[in-house]
Design an enzyme around this catalytic site. Sequence first.
Site, short mmCIF file in Angstrom:
data_model
loop_
_atom_site.label_atom_id
_atom_site.label_comp_id
_atom_site.label_asym_id
_atom_site.label_seq_id
_atom_site.Cartn_x
_atom_site.Cartn_y
_atom_site.Cartn_z
N ALA A 262 -16.05 -4.42 -3.90
CA ALA A 262 -15.90 -4.76 -2.49
C ALA A 262 -14.42 -4.81 -2.12
O ALA A 262 -13.55 -4.58 -2.95
CB ALA A 262 -16.56 -6.11 -2.20
N ASN A 346 -23.34 -2.42 8.32
CA ASN A 346 -24.20 -1.28 8.05
C ASN A 346 -25.12 -1.53 6.86
O ASN A 346 -26.29 -1.16 6.89
CB ASN A 346 -23.34 -0.04 7.77
CG ASN A 346 -22.67 0.49 9.02
OD1 ASN A 346 -23.31 1.04 9.89
ND2 ASN A 346 -21.36 0.30 9.12
N THR A 348 -24.21 -4.44 4.32
CA THR A 348 -23.99 -5.74 3.71
C THR A 348 -25.10 -6.71 4.12
O THR A 348 -25.40 -6.86 5.30
CB THR A 348 -22.62 -6.31 4.15
OG1 THR A 348 -21.59 -5.43 3.69
CG2 THR A 348 -22.40 -7.69 3.56
N HIS A 778 -7.32 -1.15 6.92
CA HIS A 778 -7.37 0.29 6.65
C HIS A 778 -6.03 0.78 6.11
O HIS A 778 -4.97 0.33 6.55
CB HIS A 778 -7.72 1.06 7.92
CG HIS A 778 -9.11 0.81 8.40
ND1 HIS A 778 -9.51 1.02 9.70
CD2 HIS A 778 -10.21 0.36 7.75
CE1 HIS A 778 -10.78 0.72 9.83
NE2 HIS A 778 -11.23 0.31 8.66
N VAL A 802 -6.72 9.14 30.41
CA VAL A 802 -7.83 8.56 29.66
C VAL A 802 -8.14 7.19 30.24
O VAL A 802 -7.26 6.48 30.70
CB VAL A 802 -7.46 8.46 28.16
CG1 VAL A 802 -8.54 7.76 27.37
CG2 VAL A 802 -7.19 9.85 27.58
N VAL A 804 -8.55 3.60 29.85
CA VAL A 804 -8.10 2.64 28.85
C VAL A 804 -8.28 1.23 29.40
O VAL A 804 -7.67 0.89 30.42
CB VAL A 804 -6.62 2.87 28.47
CG1 VAL A 804 -6.17 1.85 27.43
CG2 VAL A 804 -6.42 4.29 27.94
N PRO A 805 -9.11 0.39 28.78
CA PRO A 805 -9.27 -0.99 29.25
C PRO A 805 -8.03 -1.82 28.92
O PRO A 805 -7.11 -1.34 28.25
CB PRO A 805 -10.48 -1.49 28.48
CG PRO A 805 -10.49 -0.68 27.23
CD PRO A 805 -9.93 0.68 27.60
N SER A 807 -8.12 -4.58 27.16
CA SER A 807 -8.29 -5.13 25.82
C SER A 807 -9.63 -4.68 25.28
O SER A 807 -10.47 -4.14 26.00
CB SER A 807 -8.23 -6.66 25.85
OG SER A 807 -9.35 -7.18 26.54
#
Length: 1119
Positions: A262, A346, A348, A778, A802, A804-805, A807
């Site tokens: 893990a 997904n 776990t 990552h 694009v 884009v919010p 947050s």
Amino acid sequence: MSAKAISEQTGKEFLYKHICTSAAVQNRFRYAHVTTETDWDRLVQDHPWLLSERLVVKPDQLIKRRGKLGLVGVGLDLQGVRDWLKPRLMRETTIGKAKGILKNFLIEPFVPHKQDEEFYVCIYAAREGDWVLFHHEGGVDVGDVDAKAQKLLVAVDDKLTEEMVTQQLLSHVPQSRKEVLANFIVGLFNLYEDLYFTYLEINPLVVTQDGVYVLDMAAKIDVTADFICKAKWGDVDFPPPFGREAYPEEAYIADLDAKSGASLKLTILNPRGRIWTMVAGGGASVVYSDTICDLGGVDELANYGEYSGAPSEQQTYDYAKTILSLMTREKHKEGKVLIIGGSIANFTNVAATFKGIVRAIRDFQAPLKEHEVSIFVRRGGPNYQEGLRVMGEVGKTTGIPIHVFGTETHMTAIVGMALGHRPIPNQPPADAHTANFLLNSNSSAATPASSRTASFSEPKAAADVTPAKKLKPGVPPALYPSCTLRTFSATGLTEPKASVGSSGVKATALFSRQSKALVWGMQTRAVQGMMDFDYVCSRDAPSVAAMVYPFTGDHKQKFYWGHKEILLPVYKNMADAVRKHPEVDVLISFASLRSAYDSAMETMQYPQIHTIAIIAEGIPEALTRRLIKKADEKGVTIIGPATVGGIKPGCFKIGNTGGMLDNILASKLYRPGSVAYVSRSGGMSNELNNIISRTTDGVYEGVAIGGDRYPGSTFMDHVLRYQDTPDVKMIVVLGEIGGAEEYKIGHGVAEGRITKPVVCWCIGTCATMFSSEVQFGHAGACANQASETAVAKNQALREGGVFVPKSFDELGDAIRSVYDDLVASGVIVPAKEVPPPTVPMDYSWARELGLIRKPASFMTSICDERGQELIYAGMPITEVFKEEMGLGGVLGLLWFQRRLPRYACQFIEMCLMVTADHGPAVSGAHNTIVCARAGKDLVSSLTSGLLTIGDRFGGALDAAAKQFSGAFDSGLLPMEFVNKMKKEGKLIMGIGHRVKSINNPDMRVQILKDFVKQHFPATQLLDYALEVEKITTSKKPNLILNVDGFIGVAFVDLLRTCGGFTRDEADEFVEIGALNGIFVLGRSMGFIGHYLDQKRLKQGLYRHPWDDISYVLPEHMTM
């Protein structure tokens, strides 16, 4: 993470050891490391050159531009070095936004040289190859080398030559130095490749008449290559970024991570902070940190970390207790909050991981209450309802305020609640139970555009989204040439195609309802999940054609297709699988990080494969880049590495993508929608499934490209596929900090290549708020320059057109806003829902959820091996050793389910010792020897000996205990007992010996008698037996109480008087044969000894001699 910075000392050590060049590299290994604990006399003894040369001293703590900052002492003698260090060593220093303590310094010989002898060289990795930068003017004032330097790209798998270096990099270098520099740079590049560097910079590199001097060096290596480079690297110490201390807890978690399949990460940012996180998933952990910082909590954020990849209960317990220990060391005037968050898992098992966290909370309940800790939980995924229930229960039983939310609540809503920006719902709405996929989910017949439930825990106004190009209601579809009107059913899908071949052209549609896959690895759970998905999508046949597993021979593996069982072939090698299944066009590789590269390269030999998904995390970047190059040449699309895969609703899913069927149904992934997305994170891709299903008509296709720096396919690869797919009406991208791939999307929109509306948000905005560098979950989530920050990319995307919010919190609102506009303009026509077929739940999963019950075939009350630790009769194995219970104590737990007194454990061990053997002549040992000499194995020989144990040999313990205790309990006097047995014609078991007598006593019995008389509380039955012995030996001296009889009666005394058993329990153990077990266990040691002895002596087959056999045959009779 993949690329980690190493100290200058480590980098130079690698260079001096392993560089291969004809250039004379000077001052090899001439450096000395200084800390506050340095013994200067010993340092001088080890490095005598410190007394004879001028010196340079500088901190070695990953600090950039040390010369500019005045942190380099030049041309000093040793005393000058010590004087220079006095005001600096262990002093707090501020460098940029980072404040830290200078504690590690490097001393090297001073190299006299001229300015024109200084050069700059740097090598760093990129997706397409490795860049070599060279500038003929090095040193402190080198300036903007990106703008100044000569650059040379060495493509993946290409070689750097001296000719290339001379022609393209050394045009401004004097002719006299070109040969030396070219040779050194080639040697440096080869070293960079061989030792898996990702970054290597030398400034200045000094070249004089004497040779080459490496003065200052900065470097990073790819830590995932440890299994390749361990022999050359040795044990590498990775220093933390300046301004952040290295905590032992971080090292502890890193060690847990290294020993686990893990992922477990922990970075301590502010140990005095009040906001602590325990987040599942690399992408989700970044999102939570972003939200905390967005809501003003950056100064109070105590840690960054993540756990993912299905850690075990024990691993999550160890991780959780580490965080709870850290957060309960210092009180905060406002109390503290712990955010236990995560996206929708997904694969776990949420309940299993939460058990470890719950254990830790129970262990720390007192300090948690003392420090006024409030806990906020949000999680989804397999068995999450049970996990949330257990978490809620522990809050009630401990009195700790624990607020629990599931997938009905927006992922980061708990952050606002924890920080006081959102109200905490008294009774949060609950989604259906995991078991809901037992029945058809057709309660909602349609998916209206504007009436879908929001993804937030309470209603919110639409986000303030300000794109450059805003869709208007009523815009005719013609303005969006690739957006065609459609309705969908279970089979009516338009599948765009592209040819695949040696030309390298890649398919627009990666998956269809006819796609067939090979699965590399024995991942039965993932394969069954794919088949269940196929069935619920009404595919005609399973999407998995076969499995490849090189560690077993060819065989069949059983799976379920709906209600019936089917067999799936498993092949030992890829060649057989591909040859026998020409219809296969997808490989899903669950190979380990060590074998994923080789298996993927082998797969690309077969032109029928056009898509490869690589799940493994931790593949070295250099190997991934080779895979990418080969895939581009072959026209193969790679998804991954370090990914969960992707999903195309109604068609195909990769492995564990999308989670279990309850999530497949809840997110309507069994049929296509109109929205396609691409993400790096696998966990966040499932969260996108949830958000998109709640705000639109659902997902058309979703891909998680993976968290590595160089994913096999890029954001833009998939966005362009979606642009060219008619059934995709809008695109969602979840980018992140690191790299520059998102800029291409902005350019594509601005230039008109991408005409479909794109909603994008880049996570990692918190990074710019931290004072020191933080490597997120990552490997690719690290900004090496300002343009790679999430803030910069979000701004550029917004400017490029694009959507884009503001947050991540508002991402769902932004998606809904764009979707509603597309519906209003007629671009999207929501279709009627098609209820999926029923898929039965696996028995094991249904039982884990508590939905069914079944009488067990076996019952056991002595041992439990199911948890993280073996348990003997309720006692963990670690406690058994900690208490030094010994073999007698273990036997007490397993045989009697009691923790026996120390003297009882010692008595059991003594019994085992005295019964271990009695020579080769007794029947059991004899049988064992004969069997061993016949060539039989140990178990067969041991069994042969054990089968002789009975009333006549060794089995008298139980019988003696029963006879003596029966006589004693019935009130018979010893003489009456002897007379009774004689009258009935029965032997008194445990009385008599072939060799020993009253005049030749058995020392085994004497040893045991002395111990029992000294330690047992009472010996009533033993005393009775000894009185019987007096009577029997008066008649014949060998009618003594033998060792079997002694153990039998003494054990009855032990069971009756030790205080651990009732009289009935003690009698029951005698009745069921427990005492004979002592002889069987003890004598087994001797039998094994005889077996090993015969094998060691190499004794041949035994044949009994004739002269020891009396042949008694009937005489010949005549008629």
